[in-house]
Design a protein around this motif. Structure first.
Motif, mmCIF file in Angstrom:
data_model
loop_
_atom_site.group_PDB
_atom_site.id
_atom_site.type_symbol
_atom_site.label_atom_id
_atom_site.label_comp_id
_atom_site.label_asym_id
_atom_site.label_seq_id
_atom_site.Cartn_x
_atom_site.Cartn_y
_atom_site.Cartn_z
ATOM 1 N N ASP A 249 3.442 5.009 -16.442
ATOM 2 C CA ASP A 249 2.201 4.671 -15.751
ATOM 3 C C ASP A 249 2.473 3.838 -14.500
ATOM 4 O O ASP A 249 1.818 4.021 -13.472
ATOM 5 C CB ASP A 249 1.260 3.916 -16.691
ATOM 6 C CG ASP A 249 0.659 4.815 -17.767
ATOM 7 O OD1 ASP A 249 0.716 6.053 -17.598
ATOM 8 O OD2 ASP A 249 0.141 4.278 -18.761
ATOM 9 N N GLN A 250 3.431 2.916 -14.600
ATOM 10 C CA GLN A 250 3.758 2.096 -13.429
ATOM 11 C C GLN A 250 4.373 2.930 -12.315
ATOM 12 O O GLN A 250 4.075 2.745 -11.131
ATOM 13 C CB GLN A 250 4.702 0.966 -13.829
ATOM 14 C CG GLN A 250 4.034 -0.114 -14.671
ATOM 15 C CD GLN A 250 5.041 -1.041 -15.307
ATOM 16 O OE1 GLN A 250 6.135 -0.619 -15.695
ATOM 17 N NE2 GLN A 250 4.684 -2.309 -15.432
ATOM 18 N N LEU A 251 5.259 3.857 -12.693
ATOM 19 C CA LEU A 251 5.882 4.702 -11.685
ATOM 20 C C LEU A 251 4.869 5.587 -10.972
ATOM 21 O O LEU A 251 5.009 5.863 -9.773
ATOM 22 C CB LEU A 251 6.971 5.570 -12.320
ATOM 23 C CG LEU A 251 8.241 4.868 -12.783
ATOM 24 C CD1 LEU A 251 9.176 5.860 -13.459
ATOM 25 C CD2 LEU A 251 8.953 4.193 -11.615
ATOM 26 N N LEU A 252 3.858 6.035 -11.708
ATOM 27 C CA LEU A 252 2.904 6.993 -11.154
ATOM 28 C C LEU A 252 1.661 6.329 -10.582
ATOM 29 O O LEU A 252 0.816 7.007 -9.984
ATOM 30 C CB LEU A 252 2.495 8.011 -12.230
ATOM 31 C CG LEU A 252 3.642 8.823 -12.835
ATOM 32 C CD1 LEU A 252 3.109 9.831 -13.833
ATOM 33 C CD2 LEU A 252 4.445 9.520 -11.767
ATOM 34 N N GLU A 253 1.518 5.012 -10.754
ATOM 35 C CA GLU A 253 0.335 4.312 -10.273
ATOM 36 C C GLU A 253 0.148 4.514 -8.772
ATOM 37 O O GLU A 253 1.080 4.331 -7.972
ATOM 38 C CB GLU A 253 0.472 2.819 -10.587
ATOM 39 C CG GLU A 253 -0.732 1.988 -10.173
ATOM 40 C CD GLU A 253 -0.517 0.513 -10.453
ATOM 41 O OE1 GLU A 253 -1.441 -0.272 -10.168
ATOM 42 O OE2 GLU A 253 0.569 0.149 -10.941
ATOM 43 N N ASP B 162 14.604 8.729 -18.277
ATOM 44 C CA ASP B 162 14.322 8.175 -19.597
ATOM 45 C C ASP B 162 12.926 7.578 -19.691
ATOM 46 O O ASP B 162 12.490 7.191 -20.782
ATOM 47 C CB ASP B 162 15.361 7.098 -19.945
ATOM 48 C CG ASP B 162 16.759 7.664 -20.125
ATOM 49 O OD1 ASP B 162 16.873 8.893 -20.334
ATOM 50 O OD2 ASP B 162 17.739 6.896 -20.021
ATOM 51 N N VAL B 163 12.235 7.488 -18.568
ATOM 52 C CA VAL B 163 10.911 6.878 -18.539
ATOM 53 C C VAL B 163 9.816 7.932 -18.452
ATOM 54 O O VAL B 163 8.755 7.791 -19.059
ATOM 55 C CB VAL B 163 10.803 5.892 -17.359
ATOM 56 C CG1 VAL B 163 9.398 5.308 -17.239
ATOM 57 C CG2 VAL B 163 11.831 4.771 -17.507
ATOM 58 N N ILE B 164 10.067 8.991 -17.692
ATOM 59 C CA ILE B 164 9.059 10.022 -17.458
ATOM 60 C C ILE B 164 9.176 11.119 -18.514
ATOM 61 O O ILE B 164 10.252 11.670 -18.746
ATOM 62 C CB ILE B 164 9.213 10.613 -16.048
ATOM 63 C CG1 ILE B 164 8.984 9.516 -15.001
ATOM 64 C CG2 ILE B 164 8.245 11.770 -15.837
ATOM 65 C CD1 ILE B 164 9.251 9.952 -13.581
ATOM 66 N N THR B 165 8.068 11.433 -19.146
ATOM 67 C CA THR B 165 8.043 12.459 -20.188
ATOM 68 C C THR B 165 8.201 13.849 -19.567
ATOM 69 O O THR B 165 7.492 14.183 -18.611
ATOM 70 C CB THR B 165 6.706 12.409 -20.956
ATOM 71 O OG1 THR B 165 6.539 11.108 -21.510
ATOM 72 C CG2 THR B 165 6.675 13.455 -22.065
ATOM 73 N N ALA C 136 0.818 -1.211 0.000
ATOM 74 C CA ALA C 136 0.000 0.000 0.000
ATOM 75 C C ALA C 136 0.852 1.261 0.000
ATOM 76 O O ALA C 136 0.353 2.330 -0.273
ATOM 77 C CB ALA C 136 -0.940 0.007 1.209
ATOM 78 N N SER C 137 2.134 1.104 0.321
ATOM 79 C CA SER C 137 3.018 2.253 0.216
ATOM 80 C C SER C 137 3.306 2.598 -1.242
ATOM 81 O O SER C 137 3.841 3.642 -1.548
ATOM 82 C CB SER C 137 4.355 1.965 0.908
ATOM 83 O OG SER C 137 5.057 0.970 0.192
ATOM 84 N N GLY C 138 2.964 1.694 -2.150
ATOM 85 C CA GLY C 138 3.252 1.926 -3.562
ATOM 86 C C GLY C 138 4.659 1.562 -3.947
ATOM 87 O O GLY C 138 5.038 1.663 -5.114
ATOM 88 N N ILE D 75 -0.157 13.832 -9.984
ATOM 89 C CA ILE D 75 -0.776 13.762 -8.656
ATOM 90 C C ILE D 75 -1.897 14.782 -8.547
ATOM 91 O O ILE D 75 -2.984 14.491 -8.018
ATOM 92 C CB ILE D 75 0.282 13.981 -7.561
ATOM 93 C CG1 ILE D 75 1.338 12.875 -7.610
ATOM 94 C CG2 ILE D 75 -0.377 14.046 -6.181
ATOM 95 C CD1 ILE D 75 2.544 13.124 -6.723
ATOM 96 N N ARG D 76 -1.659 15.981 -9.060
ATOM 97 C CA ARG D 76 -2.682 17.020 -8.990
ATOM 98 C C ARG D 76 -3.894 16.670 -9.841
ATOM 99 O O ARG D 76 -5.022 17.085 -9.534
ATOM 100 C CB ARG D 76 -2.086 18.359 -9.428
ATOM 101 C CG ARG D 76 -1.206 19.011 -8.369
ATOM 102 C CD ARG D 76 -0.484 20.220 -8.906
ATOM 103 N NE ARG D 76 0.136 20.987 -7.824
ATOM 104 C CZ ARG D 76 1.126 21.872 -8.007
ATOM 105 N NH1 ARG D 76 1.599 22.094 -9.243
ATOM 106 N NH2 ARG D 76 1.624 22.527 -6.985
#
Length: 565
Positions: free
Chosen positions: A38-42, A355-358, A20-22, A134-135
């Protein structure tokens, strides 16, 4: 009936077990190609209040490499406790698979090899993408900056912090607190703070003459979020005049001031605060001690010691969140606050894999605008490195070994001293060394590389004093960064000994002879807190040395023998 403390502890244990901590999701991804934005920000939005925490950015606008420490020794009650767990022990503690993204992001082992696979981290345009995500899920999330923001780069130095102010204003924080910002000088700090569109907080920033809270820095600010009255209390770095030159900000005094913190917590509670958040630059161990003394704090967002922890630490009924440094992580904390009580939380430490996050286009444009006037100077190649260059670690880092070598050579000294600061990105073998890279590990407003004489007796006093700042069992007396880095001299340190008895077997490496207490030695160093220090700026000293070397190749530093761990 289950108590609030028991509920929080159960929540914490459950989050560690079920993810649950992600943290668990991205920790178990095995290879770069399986890692997605998407996985990083899920994140499963939870409760009614969201906090976003960034801290210790140290003016790093662009993606970098940043190696976590392989040695981070805890003493007293913190011996063996996080964040004083590193390497394989850290990975075992959190169930991190070798070679995974979290191994690379959170641990030092195999860093060079993993860096080539996973790439750089950070970049405030990528941080902006995470914040915007997040926002989007929680529009009224509070963005809180833990300080050490307007310091640490070529452009920050030359713009007196304005580059960082312009970029951070684009990110739209709700509040920040302070440390290195004050080394811009109190006049410049006043100029910037008076124009900030968000709160500049510090309950422990006092007027030095009157010993009263400084008007420019309110102790706290209220926010209404998710139907909850939230109080954010600022806690600036307590030891400013000790760790940094007090003559640069003589109007102010600092200190931990936990009694005043208790007064502020009681005051905001009396005014209806249902959630109390401390935005702190104390350092993690100091925050842990303060959380055990001051009652009524729900969340401490910790800064200064650059710790990156995938899950919060619980002290009593207070959760402490550590969000790393250099723009490498963003923490999200969702809280369920009901009838003035924190009933539960979810947390995620989000690694900024560049390299993953736009990148966010708006923030990227602002960053490029700040850097454009200096691009030629920033990108000029000075040399290259065959050695991984990093700074973090209690006793030495290869960047500081290189800086000490430069001081010994360029300043014709027998012994070199380099401050044990934690900031500064890493370089991996095979990288070119640019002028920007040098400034990223040397940029400050008191950079003079002094050359002086010190007796062996005085050197011992200096070493003992710094050692006590690091290894005093009481966190409230830990006033430094890491141990001063030393070139040209070997020594033994027993961290279990009391003050004045930790340092022994000091030896001049060039001759193999023991340091003579009565003899004077030529010593070169930098970052002296004394006003009027003379010498060339350290970045010029290091650049000259690297140009002469062409290629940097350093042997492992075996000059410090550590016992009593």
């Amino acid at each position: 009936m289950i108590s609030r403390r028991d509920f929080l502890q159960v929540s914490m244990a459950a989050s560690a077990l079920v993810g649950a901590s992600g943290f668990g999701n991205w920790a178990r991804l095995a290879a770069q190609q399986s890692l997605t934005q998407d996985q990083l920000l899920e994140f499963d939005t939870f409760g009614n209040v969201s906090l976003i925490h960034v801290t210790d950015i140290h003016a790093q606008l662009k993606p970098i490499y940043f190696r976590e420490p392989s040695i981070n020794i805890g003493v007293g009650e913190n011996k063996g406790a996080v964040p004083h767990v590193t390497g394989a022990d850290f990975r075992r503690l959190y169930g991190i698979e070798d070679g995974s993204p979290s191994h690379y992001a959170l641990s030092s082992g195999d860093f060079s090899a993993l860096a080539q696979g996973y790439g750089r981290v950070g970049g405030l345009d990528r941080v902006a993408t995470v914040i915007n995500s997040i926002r989007a899920a929680r529009p009224d999330a509070l963005l809180l900056d833990g300080g050490d923001t307007w310091h640490g780069s070529y452009t920050c130095y030359h713009t007196e912090g304005q580059d960082m102010v312009n970029v951070m204003n684009t990110l739209k924080p709700d509040a920040m607190t302070f440390h290195w910002e004050f080394t811009l000088g109190s006049d410049r700090v006043t100029e910037i703070v008076e124009g900030l569109p968000f709160a500049a907080l510090g309950q422990n920033i006092f007027d030095a003459e009157w010993d009263e809270p400084a008007e420019l820095f309110p102790p706290y600010k209220f926010f209404e979020r998710g139907g909850v009255k939230v109080a954010v209390i600022g806690q600036a770095f307590p030891y400013m005049p000790i760790a940094n030159p007090g003559w640069m900000f003589p109007e102010y005094s600092f200190g931990i001031r936990d009694e005043h913190m208790q007064t502020m917590v009681d005051e905001v509670r009396a005014q209806g605060a249902e959630l109390v958040v401390v935005l702190s630059h104390n350092g993690f161990d100091v925050d842990k001690k303060m959380a055990g003394i001051v009652t009524g704090i729900d969340v401490i967002l910790s800064g200064h010691t650059h710790d990156a922890l995938p899950e919060p630490v619980l002290v009593g009924e207070t959760i402490i969140v550590a969000s790393g440094s250099n723009g490498k992580f963003v923490s999200r904390v969702d809280l369920d606050v009901q009838n003035g009580r924190m009933m539960g939380f979810r947390h995620k430490l989000i690694p900024i894999f560049s390299d993953v996050i736009t990148p966010d286009a708006e923030v990227a444009a602002v960053i490029d605008e700040q850097r454009a006037p200096y691009e030629a100077e920033l990108t000029e190649v000075v040399g290259e490195t065959d050695t991984m260059l990093y700074r973090r670690g209690n006793f030495n880092g290869s960047w500081d070994d290189l800086i000490c070598d430069a001081l010994l050579s360029e300043r014709e000294a027998e012994i070199a001293l380099s401050p044990g600061v934690r900031w500064g990105p890493s370089l991996i073998p095979g990288q070119k060394i640019t002028r920007e890279d040098i400034w990223n590990v040397t940029s400050m407003t008191y950079p003079e590389a002094y050359r002086t004489e010190m007796s062996g007796e005085f050197l011992k006093v200096v070493m003992e004093d710094v050692a006590d700042n690091i290894f005093n069992p009481d966190p409230y007396y830990q006033q430094g960064g890491d141990m001063v880095r030393v070139g040209g001299m070997a020594y033994r340190i027993d961290i279990s000994k009391p003050q004045g008895e930790r340092i022994s077997e000091m030896t001049l490496i060039s001759t193999g002879e023991a340091i003579d207490p009565a003899r004077n030695y030529v010593v070169a160093g930098w970052a002296s807190v004394n006003e009027g220090t003379e010498g060339p700026p350290i970045w010029d000293v290091v650049e000259s040395h690297i140009r002469k070397l062409g290629t940097v190749s350093l042997d492992p530093n075996l000059s410090v023998q550590v016992t009593g761990v």
